[in-house]
Design an enzyme around this catalytic site. Structure first.
Site, short mmCIF file in Angstrom:
data_model
loop_
_atom_site.label_atom_id
_atom_site.label_comp_id
_atom_site.label_asym_id
_atom_site.label_seq_id
_atom_site.Cartn_x
_atom_site.Cartn_y
_atom_site.Cartn_z
N ILE A 67 0.86 -1.16 0.00
CA ILE A 67 0.00 0.00 0.00
C ILE A 67 0.91 1.23 0.00
O ILE A 67 2.06 1.15 0.43
CB ILE A 67 -0.99 0.03 1.19
CG1 ILE A 67 -0.26 -0.08 2.53
CG2 ILE A 67 -2.02 -1.06 1.05
CD1 ILE A 67 -1.20 -0.01 3.73
N ASP A 68 0.39 2.33 -0.49
CA ASP A 68 1.21 3.53 -0.68
C ASP A 68 1.72 4.07 0.66
O ASP A 68 1.13 3.84 1.71
CB ASP A 68 0.41 4.63 -1.37
CG ASP A 68 -0.05 4.23 -2.76
OD1 ASP A 68 0.65 3.42 -3.40
OD2 ASP A 68 -1.11 4.71 -3.20
N LYS A 69 2.78 4.85 0.57
CA LYS A 69 3.35 5.51 1.74
C LYS A 69 2.30 6.31 2.49
O LYS A 69 2.23 6.26 3.72
CB LYS A 69 4.49 6.44 1.30
CG LYS A 69 5.09 7.27 2.42
CD LYS A 69 6.18 8.20 1.89
CE LYS A 69 6.74 9.07 3.00
NZ LYS A 69 7.80 9.99 2.49
#
Length: 308
Positions: free
Chosen positions: A137-139
């Site tokens: 999942i994105d930062k």
């Protein structure tokens, strides 16, 4: 290291160095290339330059891109929120602002750095810089990830991702009021040809399907549940923007002027379900929305209560 050499053509003069290099690699984002440049792995006519350097006709650009085996990933004592662990898997609740695995520009402080300190056994399928990482999942996104401790577990979890049998449910706060109670966004996604750091709806892209359901309508925003049928890069962020409702706080696809000071988009991977790779039992995990999410929703709810 992999060594590459390019010559600047006449129509490429005045291009930024990072843009020029990323345009020569279909599988490398502009942010990745900027990290390479920051490491001193790119030269123009034998000299180190910054990402914003404007190239001249006939200049020679040299770049070295590391293999996975070139990356030395250090163990770091970083606190982790472990929801479940056994001999095959670790289920982690990732905080917003943490990168999942090391890459140019982010070699430390990642989930992998923390996992290596915490756990001796992680699958090696994805190489030394992504041990155990089945999905990402994105930062700027918080929430649940499952990590594989061995190769057999990794393969079986990856199969569930591929056949879309893994349950992945997100909460998202979007800009504006969504009037439909639910909907399905079926729009293929691919790399943006102009800005390679972005993804976009592209008829030649990969199939991407997002289901959404309105949970709560606030004064200027809508809280929605999103269920992924596919798992493309930035899928929810791009799809919600595509229907005119980008995520609050999104630094890439959202509004330029943001009301709240946030470290990323208001997106939380709330629920994750999968078949355990050894027992065959279906397991499902949920995590509470983080405090930064609660605070923004609280502000918006209070605005609804105020007299007009």
């Amino acid at each position: 290291m992999n060594y590459f050499k390019f010559k600047v053509c006449e129509n490429e003069e005045d291009s930024r160095l990072d843009v020029f290099i990323s345009n020569n690699f279909e599988d490398k984002s502009r942010s990745y290339i900027q990290g390479i440049i920051e490491l001193g792995n790119a030269k123009v006519n034998g000299r180190l330059k910054k990402s914003n350097y404007k190239l001249k006709y006939n200049e020679i650009v040299e770049i070295e891109i590391p293999d996975n085996t070139d990356l030395k990933v250090e163990k770091e004592n970083i606190p982790l929120d472990i929801l479940y662990e056994d001999s095959d898997v670790i289920v982690v609740n990732k905080v917003q602002g943490m990168v999942v695995h090391p890459a140019p520009g982010n070699y430390t402080g990642t989930l992998v750095n923390a996992l290596l300190y915490y756990c001796k056994d992680l699958s090696g399928i994805n190489g030394v810089n992504r041990p155990g990482i089945v999905h990402r999942i994105d930062k700027g996104t918080s929430g649940i990830l499952v990590v594989a401790k061995n190769d057999n577990a990794h393969k079986k979890l990856a199969e569930q991702l591929m056949d879309h049998s893994m349950t992945r449910e997100y909460l998202a706060l979007t800009e504006g009021i969504i009037h439909d109670d639910s909907g399905v966004i079926d729009a293929p996604l691919g790399r943006d040809p102009v800005n390679r750091i972005r993804m976009c709806v592209n008829k030649n892209g990969r199939n991407a399907i997002t289901h959404f359901e309105v949970i709560e309508r606030l004064k200027t925003s809508t809280l929605v549940k999103c269920i992924l049928e596919t798992g493309r890069t930035h899928q929810i962020r791009v799809h919600m923007g595509y229907i005119g409702h980008p995520l609050v706080g999104d630094p890439v696809y959202g509004y330029k002027k943001q009301r709240f000071r946030l470290e990323g988009q208001m997106l939380h991977a709330k629920k994750l379900g999968f078949i355990h790779p050894s027992t065959g039992e279906y397991m499902e995990f949920e995590s509470e929305i983080p405090n930064h999410f609660k605070k923004v929703i609280g502000v918006l709810r209070n605005e609804l209560k105020q007299p007009k």
